[in-house]
Design a protein around this motif. Structure first.
Motif, PDB file in Angstrom:
ATOM      1  N   UNK A   1      36.783  14.094 103.249  1.00  0.00           N
ATOM      2  CA  UNK A   1      36.551  12.735 103.391  1.00  0.00           C
ATOM      3  C   UNK A   1      35.794  12.223 102.277  1.00  0.00           C
ATOM      4  N   UNK A   2      36.305  11.206 101.672  1.00  0.00           N
ATOM      5  CA  UNK A   2      35.487  10.586 100.491  1.00  0.00           C
ATOM      6  C   UNK A   2      35.559   9.108 100.786  1.00  0.00           C
ATOM      7  N   UNK A   3      34.337   8.503 100.194  1.00  0.00           N
ATOM      8  CA  UNK A   3      33.902   7.018 100.398  1.00  0.00           C
ATOM      9  C   UNK A   3      33.906   6.317  99.229  1.00  0.00           C
ATOM     10  N   UNK A   4      34.254   5.245  98.937  1.00  0.00           N
ATOM     11  CA  UNK A   4      34.049   4.487  97.690  1.00  0.00           C
ATOM     12  C   UNK A   4      33.384   3.429  97.972  1.00  0.00           C
ATOM     13  N   UNK A   5      32.303   3.174  97.325  1.00  0.00           N
ATOM     14  CA  UNK A   5      31.393   2.061  97.381  1.00  0.00           C
ATOM     15  C   UNK A   5      31.234   1.217  96.231  1.00  0.00           C
ATOM     16  N   UNK A   6      30.845   0.100  96.343  1.00  0.00           N
ATOM     17  CA  UNK A   6      30.714  -0.988  95.376  1.00  0.00           C
ATOM     18  C   UNK A   6      29.082  -0.733  94.940  1.00  0.00           C
ATOM     19  N   UNK A   7      28.650  -1.569  93.849  1.00  0.00           N
ATOM     20  CA  UNK A   7      27.309  -1.567  93.229  1.00  0.00           C
ATOM     21  C   UNK A   7      26.191  -1.968  94.308  1.00  0.00           C
ATOM     22  N   UNK A   8      26.881  -2.583  95.578  1.00  0.00           N
ATOM     23  CA  UNK A   8      25.803  -2.980  96.434  1.00  0.00           C
ATOM     24  C   UNK A   8      26.024  -1.815  97.786  1.00  0.00           C
ATOM     25  N   UNK A   9      26.513  -0.684  97.335  1.00  0.00           N
ATOM     26  CA  UNK A   9      26.396   0.271  98.340  1.00  0.00           C
ATOM     27  C   UNK A   9      27.270   0.028  99.584  1.00  0.00           C
ATOM     28  N   UNK A  10      28.133  -1.069  99.405  1.00  0.00           N
ATOM     29  CA  UNK A  10      29.076  -1.452 100.595  1.00  0.00           C
ATOM     30  C   UNK A  10      30.400  -0.496 100.548  1.00  0.00           C
ATOM     31  N   UNK A  11      30.736  -0.071 101.559  1.00  0.00           N
ATOM     32  CA  UNK A  11      32.040   0.768 101.631  1.00  0.00           C
ATOM     33  C   UNK A  11      33.310  -0.296 101.411  1.00  0.00           C
ATOM     34  N   UNK A  12      33.895   0.153 100.312  1.00  0.00           N
ATOM     35  CA  UNK A  12      35.141  -0.617 100.026  1.00  0.00           C
ATOM     36  C   UNK A  12      36.511   0.070 100.328  1.00  0.00           C
ATOM     37  N   UNK A  13      36.389   1.408 100.445  1.00  0.00           N
ATOM     38  CA  UNK A  13      37.482   2.286 100.632  1.00  0.00           C
ATOM     39  C   UNK A  13      37.200   3.619 101.103  1.00  0.00           C
ATOM     40  N   UNK A  14      37.956   3.913 102.349  1.00  0.00           N
ATOM     41  CA  UNK A  14      37.585   5.474 102.719  1.00  0.00           C
ATOM     42  C   UNK A  14      38.954   6.347 102.703  1.00  0.00           C
ATOM     43  N   UNK A  15      38.711   7.635 102.386  1.00  0.00           N
ATOM     44  CA  UNK A  15      40.121   8.300 101.951  1.00  0.00           C
ATOM     45  C   UNK A  15      39.829   9.814 102.630  1.00  0.00           C
ATOM     46  N   UNK A  16      40.663  10.166 103.518  1.00  0.00           N
ATOM     47  CA  UNK A  16      40.658  11.540 104.139  1.00  0.00           C
ATOM     48  C   UNK A  16      41.895  12.328 103.507  1.00  0.00           C
ATOM     49  N   UNK A  17      41.665  13.565 103.170  1.00  0.00           N
ATOM     50  CA  UNK A  17      42.631  14.353 102.568  1.00  0.00           C
ATOM     51  C   UNK A  17      42.694  15.828 103.197  1.00  0.00           C
ATOM     52  N   UNK A  18      43.901  16.604 102.791  1.00  0.00           N
ATOM     53  CA  UNK A  18      43.724  17.842 103.381  1.00  0.00           C
ATOM     54  C   UNK A  18      44.769  18.488 102.203  1.00  0.00           C
ATOM     55  N   UNK A  19      44.092  19.770 102.091  1.00  0.00           N
ATOM     56  CA  UNK A  19      44.862  20.639 101.033  1.00  0.00           C
ATOM     57  C   UNK A  19      45.138  22.086 101.694  1.00  0.00           C
ATOM     58  N   UNK A  20      46.335  22.483 101.595  1.00  0.00           N
ATOM     59  CA  UNK A  20      46.841  23.633 101.930  1.00  0.00           C
ATOM     60  C   UNK A  20      47.086  24.785 101.069  1.00  0.00           C
ATOM     61  N   UNK A  21      46.418  25.811 100.943  1.00  0.00           N
ATOM     62  CA  UNK A  21      46.607  26.936 100.074  1.00  0.00           C
ATOM     63  C   UNK A  21      47.621  28.099 100.485  1.00  0.00           C
TER      64      UNK A  21
END
Length: 238
Positions: A215-235
């Protein structure tokens, strides 16, 4: 932004939109990720936009990208967006992205809110921006701990959702051992291109030998969450 990266609309009608964009020939593999997210958001959103009435606009709530292959044939990428369902206040749409050989390399599913507000009312078509020659790489428009490029905006004056989502997707690639095969971005607030930086934080949820998720979280300059992203990778095993 679409003018900057050379993404051109080739056909549009209510419920459908087609576009073409230069491929990332000769660039690192990481350059493919932003191009796919950008194109997916572009055509899936325009498929909905073509059904709007006067004074309406859309905003992307969630965009899920499924990548089938990462070896596109040299040449332009082509994308087709299609409206799946439309209710008064929400719309579902799909995007399919193919390489120059006609092979499908990714599919995306979008959920968009349909809004009637002051942003839609005051937005007026302006002069077409100059096309970049040669087109710029989508990978350089939004980078970690830096301000998004002023050209990375949509008609509402905020950073385009697809290229914004590609930043946490690339951050996940660093901790999953490669880019996620499937990732879902949820957009919580808009990011203006006003010189303020954004940054990402990642977390590995499962680090198996074959299946990895994070899971990744993208924050702005005030540390507010603007976007969350969940991902998976299969090898795949040999």
């Amino acid at each position: 932004m679409h003018a900057a990266v050379g993404a051109r609309l080739t056909a549009i009608e209510p419920g459908r939109a087609d576009a073409v964009m230069p491929g990332a020939d000769g660039e690192p593999d990481a350059a493919l990720e932003p191009a796919l997210w950008l194109l997916a958001d572009f055509v899936s959103g325009l498929a909905v936009t073509g059904t709007l009435g006067a004074g309406e606009r859309i905003t992307t709530l969630r965009l899920t990208l499924h990548v089938l292959r990462r070896d596109p044939a040299p040449g332009p990428l082509r994308a087709a967006g299609c409206l799946d369902e439309r209710a008064p206040d929400v719309a579902l749409s799909t995007a399919e992205i193919a390489d120059a050989a006609g092979r499908t390399i990714a599919r995306a599913h979008g959920r968009n809110a349909v809004l009637a507000d002051e942003v839609a009312t005051r937005t007026r078509p302006g002069a077409a921006p100059p096309w970049s020659d040669p087109p710029r790489s989508a990978a350089g428009l939004v980078t970690d701990r830096a301000a998004p490029d002023p050209l990375a905006v949509n008609y509402a004056g905020v950073v385009q959702g697809g290229v914004l989502a590609s930043l946490p997707a690339r951050a996940l690639a660093d901790v999953l051992g490669g880019p996620p095969d499937e990732a879902s971005a949820t957009f919580l607030r808009a990011v203006p291109a006003d010189g303020r930086a954004v940054h990402t934080a990642t977390e590995v949820e499962h680090g198996g030998r074959r299946l990895r998720s994070g899971r990744a979280v993208l924050c702005d300059n005030r540390d507010r969450t603007v976007l969350t992203l969940s991902g998976l990778r299969y090898v795949a095993g040999t």
